[in-house]
Design an enzyme around this catalytic site. Structure first.
Site, PDB file in Angstrom:
ATOM      1  N   GLY A  28       0.820  -1.199   0.000  1.00 48.38           N
ATOM      2  CA  GLY A  28       0.000   0.000   0.000  1.00 48.38           C
ATOM      3  C   GLY A  28       0.858   1.254   0.000  1.00 48.38           C
ATOM      4  O   GLY A  28       2.005   1.231   0.460  1.00 48.38           O
ATOM      5  N   SER A  29       0.321   2.341  -0.511  1.00 53.96           N
ATOM      6  CA  SER A  29       1.024   3.627  -0.446  1.00 53.96           C
ATOM      7  C   SER A  29       0.896   4.214   0.950  1.00 53.96           C
ATOM      8  O   SER A  29       0.202   3.674   1.801  1.00 53.96           O
ATOM      9  CB  SER A  29       0.442   4.590  -1.475  1.00 53.96           C
ATOM     10  OG  SER A  29       0.703   4.100  -2.762  1.00 53.96           O
ATOM     11  N   GLY A  30       1.592   5.317   1.163  1.00 58.32           N
ATOM     12  CA  GLY A  30       1.572   5.958   2.465  1.00 58.32           C
ATOM     13  C   GLY A  30       2.835   5.682   3.263  1.00 58.32           C
ATOM     14  O   GLY A  30       3.001   6.215   4.359  1.00 58.32           O
ATOM     15  N   HIS A  31       3.715   4.837   2.706  1.00 58.31           N
ATOM     16  CA  HIS A  31       4.974   4.512   3.381  1.00 58.31           C
ATOM     17  C   HIS A  31       6.176   5.110   2.646  1.00 58.31           C
ATOM     18  O   HIS A  31       7.308   4.688   2.872  1.00 58.31           O
ATOM     19  CB  HIS A  31       5.153   3.000   3.484  1.00 58.31           C
ATOM     20  CG  HIS A  31       4.006   2.278   4.100  1.00 58.31           C
ATOM     21  ND1 HIS A  31       3.564   2.572   5.367  1.00 58.31           N
ATOM     22  CD2 HIS A  31       3.198   1.292   3.636  1.00 58.31           C
ATOM     23  CE1 HIS A  31       2.526   1.781   5.660  1.00 58.31           C
ATOM     24  NE2 HIS A  31       2.279   1.010   4.618  1.00 58.31           N
TER      25      HIS A  31
ATOM     26  N   LYS B  88       6.148  -7.331   2.735  1.00 55.72           N
ATOM     27  CA  LYS B  88       5.962  -7.078   4.164  1.00 55.72           C
ATOM     28  C   LYS B  88       4.822  -7.974   4.672  1.00 55.72           C
ATOM     29  O   LYS B  88       3.788  -8.103   4.004  1.00 55.72           O
ATOM     30  CB  LYS B  88       5.625  -5.594   4.398  1.00 55.72           C
ATOM     31  CG  LYS B  88       6.705  -4.645   3.887  1.00 55.72           C
ATOM     32  CD  LYS B  88       6.516  -3.212   4.354  1.00 55.72           C
ATOM     33  CE  LYS B  88       5.231  -2.566   3.886  1.00 55.72           C
ATOM     34  NZ  LYS B  88       5.044  -2.534   2.409  1.00 55.72           N
TER      35      LYS B  88
ATOM     36  N   ASP C 229      -1.286  -8.265   1.655  1.00 58.71           N
ATOM     37  CA  ASP C 229      -0.110  -8.310   0.784  1.00 58.71           C
ATOM     38  C   ASP C 229       0.310  -9.753   0.537  1.00 58.71           C
ATOM     39  O   ASP C 229       0.597 -10.150  -0.599  1.00 58.71           O
ATOM     40  CB  ASP C 229       1.070  -7.543   1.421  1.00 58.71           C
ATOM     41  CG  ASP C 229       0.848  -6.037   1.435  1.00 58.71           C
ATOM     42  OD1 ASP C 229      -0.231  -5.582   0.976  1.00 58.71           O
ATOM     43  OD2 ASP C 229       1.741  -5.308   1.904  1.00 58.71           O
TER      44      ASP C 229
ATOM     45  N   HIS D  59       0.652   1.411   9.903  1.00 55.94           N
ATOM     46  CA  HIS D  59      -0.664   1.842   9.428  1.00 55.94           C
ATOM     47  C   HIS D  59      -1.468   2.450  10.572  1.00 55.94           C
ATOM     48  O   HIS D  59      -2.673   2.614  10.474  1.00 55.94           O
ATOM     49  CB  HIS D  59      -1.438   0.651   8.852  1.00 55.94           C
ATOM     50  CG  HIS D  59      -0.668  -0.153   7.864  1.00 55.94           C
ATOM     51  ND1 HIS D  59       0.117  -1.213   8.232  1.00 55.94           N
ATOM     52  CD2 HIS D  59      -0.528  -0.013   6.527  1.00 55.94           C
ATOM     53  CE1 HIS D  59       0.702  -1.720   7.144  1.00 55.94           C
ATOM     54  NE2 HIS D  59       0.328  -1.002   6.098  1.00 55.94           N
TER      55      HIS D  59
END
Lengths: 336, 336
Positions: B57-60, B108, B113, B219
């Site tokens: 996911g994005s945001g990392h 991860k 995922d 998250h």
């Protein structure tokens, strides 16, 4: 206020010590007076170059200590958060790094910094000159400033002048390049939130969820005006327009390739900085300008402010060459 | 919620487009399905290497696209904020970058995922393997996880495996190194504030000015417990203790040099990250451990969370060699 600190008075020394430990291959730290130089062990005192020294209040990391190293600064003089360093720091730093060709101070245009670096300049026993950076086109005169403020464009000045100094160029030549880069650079910032100075313990200014501070300074100083929050593209369009209006007002020919720097103020996610880059790049392309160099990230911060600045530097062959040349610092590294 | 966005649905595409524009020398972007590869123009399809692919996911950011390039990833498959990418992305990325020696997925350990990469693994026509990262010692099982979470240690796995892959090493050898680095790495995070997922529009969790979330996930998932805010050194001591208790519980011999990574979650000033480094380094020195490699900055973020994680990787000659080897990506660059 929630921050990773122990005692407020110790923040600077502890943070500098951590920086010097983490980058012991690159920098050496002196405390009391506080200054950092290139690592003494691995990089013996360089000869036959102008010594490039910058400094200023902390809270803008990685500015300036993060730019010490080959191809950029020889030393930096950090002070407490948003406070000016004092002449004893600059004199000690100059003594540590001068190499017979004089000292060039790179100073962001804030009254306290200017006064203290001027005193150091007068007291210094050897040849020296100063480049004042003043790339912020948001306001003329401000809380801490007579004239335009020096902001993220300072990084480009330090990179280019540092590169030229490595070639053995003279002090006047280094100063001339610094002044040229500064003139060909314009920046403007915007804040979504305030920063919080640790010693104050509360946000520097109040701002609602529906507002932004257009033209904010990197110390949370007021900008042009408090505006309504809106979509990113509309905010960015106004910022890009302000930059080109500024070049026009200063009679700078913008018919050149550009370096586009999207700078985060400390609390803005990289995802948003790249979204800003995307919008700014589109707007520049519409005007026919070609972006040939880019930098996106936290390079001149305002502690923990959510916000960002846009900097456009009009490249020419000389500036491009010195931007591209090898650099090895904690915060900028390429070519070596 | 104040963020630099246009429409929430467009954040990912706009941010990825900005990233690809700003780093067009390094990466090429494909939209629908979303994946990035090393730049096609300047880096023609490599042959005789295992293709290293990550995603999530994005945001990392800068994880994972920021680690595409020589010495690290061949491709990354980003999805929407905190959402798992889908097999069509991995299959298309694998098709674009495979070079006859198989594909290694670095994933991860989060249920979504894992499931999606497993599906891709089964559907993929050519040899492949997976390294699951699970360096977070804070909790066993969590909101999105069966088993330990993969966090900032993933960057070290990607760096080392990427380095080995450049030497032409086999798929089993690359997987073995990835697994070894993961086993020899432990992390723990702490949150001062929550992150805000754009599509949700409000903080993921509530936390008062007097509290911290010890062991928080990237998250915003719950950690070990909600604790009282206190001086940085006390917080950091608990984190370092947790890391070494974890190595001990896993019977990992910690008698080695270490890599210390202080990772910001997105809204933590660099000044504080270096202060954390200073405390953590002091604590490690007291136990007789020698830090010989360091990394301080925003490398695995949680959007706009104020907080940080500490990662310790126990080096051996092989890991040190692959950490030190040249790398040229948007977020990590040295030696070239």
């Amino acid at each position: 206020m929630k921050k990773f600190i122990n005692k407020t008075d110790d923040i600077l020394a502890e943070s500098l010590s951590g920086f010097a430990l983490a980058h012991s291959d690159l920098v050496s730290l002196n405390l009391n007076p506080n200054f950092l130089t290139r690592a003494k062990k691995k990089q013996p005192k360089t000869t036959n170059k102008v010594a490039i020294i910058s400094g200023g209040g902390s809270g803008h990391e990685p500015l300036h200590a993060g730019y010490i190293g080959y191809g950029m600064l020889d030393a930096a003089c950090p002070s407490h958060v948003f406070s000016s360093p004092t002449p004893d720091q600059m004199l000690a730093a100059a003594e540590a790094v001068h190499a017979g060709m004089g000292v060039l101070f790179i100073v962001k245009n804030y009254a306290g910094d200017v006064m203290n670096f001027e005193m150091a300049s007068e007291m210094l026993a050897f040849e020296n000159a100063t480049v004042l950076t003043s790339d912020d086109c948001a306001v003329i005169n401000s809380t801490y400033t007579t004239g335009r403020r020096g902001v993220a464009g300072t990084v480009i000045v330090e990179k280019c002048v540092g590169s030229l100094a490595e070639t053995g160029a003279s002090l006047p030549a280094c100063k001339a390049l610094g002044d040229k880069v500064n003139i060909r650079t314009a920046s403007i910032g915007v804040a979504l939130t305030s920063c919080t100075v640790p010693a104050a313990g509360r946000p520097t200014f109040d701002i609602s969820d529906a507002e932004i501070e257009m033209g904010v300074g990197i110390h949370g100083e007021p900008g042009r005006k408090r505006e309504a929050m809106r979509e990113a593209e509309a905010i960015i369009k106004d910022m890009v327009d302000a930059i080109f209006a500024d070049f026009k007002a200063r009679n700078i020919n913008t018919n050149s390739e550009v370096l586009l720097l999207i700078n985060g103020f400390g609390a803005t996610p990289l995802m948003e900085l790249y979204l800003i880059y995307n919008s700014a790049a589109k707007l520049l392309a519409e005007t026919g300008l070609k972006i040939t160099r880019s930098l996106v990230g936290n390079y001149t911060t305002a502690i923990d402010m959510a916000g960002a600045s846009i900097t456009v530097c009009l490249l020419d062959d000389e500036i491009r060459q010195h931007w591209d040349s090898p650099v090895h610092t904690a915060a900028l590294r390429w070519g070596c």
